[in-house]
Design an enzyme around this catalytic site. Sequence first.
Site, PDB file in Angstrom:
ATOM      1  CE  LYS A 133      -4.457  -1.488   2.043  1.00  0.00           C
ATOM      2  NZ  LYS A 133      -5.032  -1.120   2.938  1.00  0.00           N
ATOM      3  CE  LYS A 214      -6.336  -8.032  -1.823  1.00  0.00           C
ATOM      4  NZ  LYS A 214      -6.278  -7.814  -0.706  1.00  0.00           N
ATOM      5  CE  LYS A 217     -13.024  -2.229  -0.311  1.00  0.00           C
ATOM      6  NZ  LYS A 217     -13.908  -2.993   0.792  1.00  0.00           N
TER       7      LYS A 217
HETATM    8  P1  AMP Z   1     -10.132  -5.891   3.066  1.00  0.00           P
HETATM    9  O1  AMP Z   1     -11.292  -5.471   2.463  1.00  0.00           O
HETATM   10  O2  AMP Z   1      -9.497  -5.124   2.146  1.00  0.00           O
HETATM   11  O3  AMP Z   1     -10.656  -5.259   4.748  1.00  0.00           O
HETATM   12  O4  AMP Z   1     -10.822  -6.668   3.260  1.00  0.00           O
HETATM   13  C1  AMP Z   1     -11.836  -7.723   4.242  1.00  0.00           C
HETATM   14  C2  AMP Z   1     -11.555  -8.984   4.538  1.00  0.00           C
HETATM   15  O5  AMP Z   1     -12.380  -9.535   2.647  1.00  0.00           O
HETATM   16  C3  AMP Z   1     -10.414  -9.773   4.685  1.00  0.00           C
HETATM   17  O6  AMP Z   1     -11.046 -10.860   5.595  1.00  0.00           O
HETATM   18  C4  AMP Z   1      -9.767 -10.001   3.203  1.00  0.00           C
HETATM   19  O7  AMP Z   1      -9.122 -10.981   3.861  1.00  0.00           O
HETATM   20  C5  AMP Z   1     -10.932 -10.664   2.606  1.00  0.00           C
HETATM   21  N1  AMP Z   1     -10.871  -9.991   1.054  1.00  0.00           N
HETATM   22  C6  AMP Z   1     -10.630  -8.880   0.742  1.00  0.00           C
HETATM   23  N2  AMP Z   1      -9.968  -9.908  -0.466  1.00  0.00           N
HETATM   24  C7  AMP Z   1     -10.297 -11.057  -1.016  1.00  0.00           C
HETATM   25  C8  AMP Z   1      -9.715 -11.563  -1.976  1.00  0.00           C
HETATM   26  N3  AMP Z   1      -9.509 -11.389  -3.490  1.00  0.00           N
HETATM   27  N4  AMP Z   1     -10.065 -13.070  -2.079  1.00  0.00           N
HETATM   28  C9  AMP Z   1     -10.448 -13.287  -0.585  1.00  0.00           C
HETATM   29  N5  AMP Z   1     -11.061 -12.116   0.275  1.00  0.00           N
HETATM   30  C10 AMP Z   1     -10.990 -11.319   0.262  1.00  0.00           C
END
Ligand code: AMP
Length: 349
Positions: A133, A214, A217
């Site tokens: 990041k 991965k 958003k």
């Molecule tokens: P975040 O949107 O970064 O706050 O992520 C929230 C949750 O979603 C966390 O547990 C991440 O590990 C999971 N997560 C985010 N992106 C992915 C993805 N592409 N595949 C699986 N899990 C994800």
Amino acid sequence: MVAGRVEGTSATAVAEPSETVRRQRVFSGMQPSGTPTLGNYLGAIRNWVVQQDQYDNVFCVVDLHALSLPTDRDTLRANTLNLAAALLAAGIDPARSVLFAQSDVREHSELCWLLTSVTQFGELRRMTQFKDKSAGREDVSAALFVYPVLQAADIILYDADLVPVGDDQRQHVELTRDIAERFNRRYGQTFVVPKPDIKAEGARIMALDDPSQKMSKSSGRPMSYIALTDDADTIRRKMKRAVTDSGSEVRAVPDKPALVNLLTIYSLLTGEDVPTIEERYAGRGYGAFKTDLAEVVVATVTPIQARIAEYAADPGAVQAILADGADRARDQASRKMALVRDRIGLGAG
Ligand code: AMP
Ligand code: TRP
């Protein structure tokens, strides 16, 4: 639910439930940084929902974490309520789980500061999410660097045993374990040392336009992800454009990473195993498979979107659920912080 556990740990409790009957505590969080994606859903939210009955659950909209990148006041507030609505719409049930906004429970910030004293600069510098990041940015905030310490505080404040997350959070949960263990060694047994709960399937859903990245958003490429709020036509268009590998056979094999990803999504959303799906599309090419996969995704998100719309029409209901969740979380958090302050020797005693 938290209520049962809080009684078990309070000074007035009649009897402490034995370890064998005590349900394990789950804590997880998500940043209010926009609509959750299908990756968030399959890697995290869906597991939170289906495991609700099995555990004592605490789920948090981590608005303080969102401050690690520049935020706008109105957007942050709206994103917090929208994410809470999306979690409720996806099946988080306030009767079985505590759901709250992180900043409504001040103890998170306080414990974060205290834990920075048992965290090494070098440990934080090694965090791959920080490296990713901060790469190429001039304006890297100290908050982005300290972010994993706040995450550790979130988790251990509630004595969580399990942290259901996607694979990208493994390193942060490992650091949380190290921090909790170090604190316990230095100050005496205070925190439960949590374990990551990362599923073999779905923990890393990849971008639709590039199976080596991965799904996220924050990619800035709308075609790379499906948002839970995308309408049916957008989903169909994104699926049609999703990259596939060379050849035409729908097979989950190592040299077909794009197909592995799409088959994983299909399998998780339908509950069918991958060989069954491969057999169905044998000899039919990628087109038929992707067309059907789009409908599978549409069928999943449509009812969630209908419930999101209901919450959008009644934001007061979401605010009331978060306020109640914060009360329940604070009850536990304040008790834990009284112990922590005493262990460290803070204040006048
Ligand atoms: P975040 O949107 O970064 O706050 O992520 C929230 C949750 O979603 C966390 O547990 C991440 O590990 C999971 N997560 C985010 N992106 C992915 C993805 N592409 N595949 C699986 N899990 C994800
Ligand atoms: N860092 C997590 C993410 O980006 C969000 C998060 C904050 C979290 N606190 C947490 C996840 C505590 C699990 C437990 O996905």
